[in-house]
Design a protein around this motif. Structure first.
Motif, PDB file in Angstrom:
ATOM      1  N   UNK A  38      28.315   5.690  10.422  1.00 19.65           N
ATOM      2  CA  UNK A  38      27.120   6.338  10.982  1.00 19.65           C
ATOM      3  C   UNK A  38      27.059   7.804  10.564  1.00 19.65           C
ATOM      4  N   UNK A  39      28.208   8.451  10.473  1.00 16.91           N
ATOM      5  CA  UNK A  39      28.246   9.846  10.037  1.00 16.91           C
ATOM      6  C   UNK A  39      27.754   9.962   8.600  1.00 16.91           C
ATOM      7  N   UNK A  93      35.797   0.937  16.152  1.00 21.82           N
ATOM      8  CA  UNK A  93      34.812   1.934  16.586  1.00 21.82           C
ATOM      9  C   UNK A  93      34.869   3.185  15.697  1.00 21.82           C
ATOM     10  N   UNK A  94      36.086   3.573  15.306  1.00 23.34           N
ATOM     11  CA  UNK A  94      36.234   4.747  14.446  1.00 23.34           C
ATOM     12  C   UNK A  94      35.551   4.516  13.097  1.00 23.34           C
ATOM     13  N   UNK A  95      35.740   3.333  12.541  1.00 27.29           N
ATOM     14  CA  UNK A  95      35.094   3.010  11.264  1.00 27.29           C
ATOM     15  C   UNK A  95      33.570   3.009  11.394  1.00 27.29           C
ATOM     16  N   UNK A 137      23.994  11.084  16.521  1.00 25.63           N
ATOM     17  CA  UNK A 137      24.118  10.633  17.908  1.00 25.63           C
ATOM     18  C   UNK A 137      24.880   9.306  17.980  1.00 25.63           C
ATOM     19  N   UNK A 138      24.519   8.376  17.115  1.00 22.11           N
ATOM     20  CA  UNK A 138      25.215   7.095  17.056  1.00 22.11           C
ATOM     21  C   UNK A 138      26.684   7.299  16.703  1.00 22.11           C
ATOM     22  N   UNK A 139      26.936   8.126  15.712  1.00 19.41           N
ATOM     23  CA  UNK A 139      28.306   8.375  15.273  1.00 19.41           C
ATOM     24  C   UNK A 139      29.144   8.962  16.408  1.00 19.41           C
ATOM     25  N   UNK A 140      28.578   9.889  17.157  1.00 17.75           N
ATOM     26  CA  UNK A 140      29.304  10.494  18.275  1.00 17.75           C
ATOM     27  C   UNK A 140      29.604   9.464  19.355  1.00 17.75           C
ATOM     28  N   UNK A 198      31.133  16.056  14.993  1.00 17.94           N
ATOM     29  CA  UNK A 198      29.817  15.486  15.259  1.00 17.94           C
ATOM     30  C   UNK A 198      29.070  16.256  16.346  1.00 17.94           C
ATOM     31  N   UNK A 199      29.779  16.617  17.405  1.00 16.91           N
ATOM     32  CA  UNK A 199      29.118  17.383  18.469  1.00 16.91           C
ATOM     33  C   UNK A 199      28.749  18.786  17.993  1.00 16.91           C
TER      34      UNK A 199
END
Length: 75
Positions: free
Chosen positions: A15-16, A8-10, A22-25, A53-54
């Motif tokens: 996505x970042x 999930x982190x990758x 939003x997806x990355x967060x 991200x937020x």
């Protein structure tokens, strides 16, 4: 849980890079949940990413929550 967290982190980092905040967060949130189940110290990287991200999304409440949790775990 460790490998699920890393996956999930990758996904969050990818996505970042695509500037899909939003997806990355969302992916970083999932990474943090699985990291917490394995070892709370592994949450730190996910929380740091969540914070960034937020902050990009101007979601100060969630950014502050992630920052506070990250600081608590680092201490």
């Amino acid at each position: 849980n460790r490998f699920t967290s890393l996956a999930w982190f990758n996904k969050a980092e990818i996505a970042q890079k695509k500037e899909e905040w939003v997806k990355a967060a969302s992916f970083a949130d999932s990474a943090q949940v699985y990291a917490a189940m394995f070892n709370p110290q592994l949450e730190i990287a996910s929380l740091e990413l969540q914070y960034k991200l937020y902050k990009k999304q101007n979601n100060t409440g969630k950014a502050l929550t992630a920052f506070e949790r990250m600081t608590l775990l680092k201490d």
